[in-house]
Design a protein around this motif. Structure first.
Motif, short mmCIF file in Angstrom:
data_model
loop_
_atom_site.label_atom_id
_atom_site.label_comp_id
_atom_site.label_asym_id
_atom_site.label_seq_id
_atom_site.Cartn_x
_atom_site.Cartn_y
_atom_site.Cartn_z
N PRO A 121 75.79 149.84 40.60
CA PRO A 121 74.86 149.65 41.73
C PRO A 121 75.25 148.50 42.65
CG PRO A 121 73.91 148.71 39.76
CD PRO A 121 75.21 149.35 39.35
N TRP A 180 69.16 150.45 45.03
CA TRP A 180 70.04 151.46 44.46
C TRP A 180 69.30 152.41 43.54
CZ3 TRP A 180 75.30 151.87 45.50
CH2 TRP A 180 75.82 150.85 46.29
N MET A 199 73.02 154.13 47.28
CA MET A 199 72.01 153.33 47.97
C MET A 199 70.77 154.19 48.25
SD MET A 199 74.23 150.92 50.51
CE MET A 199 72.88 149.75 50.67
#
Length: 80
Positions: A34, A60, A73
């Protein structure tokens, strides 16, 4: 002789958070972790449906896509 404290077991069960679809970009990078600093594993196209597995942080999602597992995202995913 001092007793050792027991460490509680931590269960890391993944909870299905829902589904979403790719919006706001024609191609979306799916990453190993992430962060934009993590390696891109593959790219998916706009309108691809993903399963949202978790939210490791406020920006994320951890997702499962038709191509596999990774992170993307949140701003590019519309929850369905």
């Amino acid at each position: 002789m001092a007793k050792k404290a027991k460490t509680p077991e931590v269960q890391t069960e993944e909870v299905k958070a829902g589904q979403g679809v790719v919006v706001g970009t024609d191609l979306l990078n799916i990453r190993k972790g992430p962060s934009v600093n993590d390696r891109v594993l593959y790219v998916i196209q706009k309108d691809t449906t993903v399963e949202i597995v978790s939210e490791p942080n406020p920006e994320w999602y951890e997702v499962i896509t038709p191509s596999g597992h990774g992170y993307c995202m949140q701003i590019f995913i519309k929850r369905t």
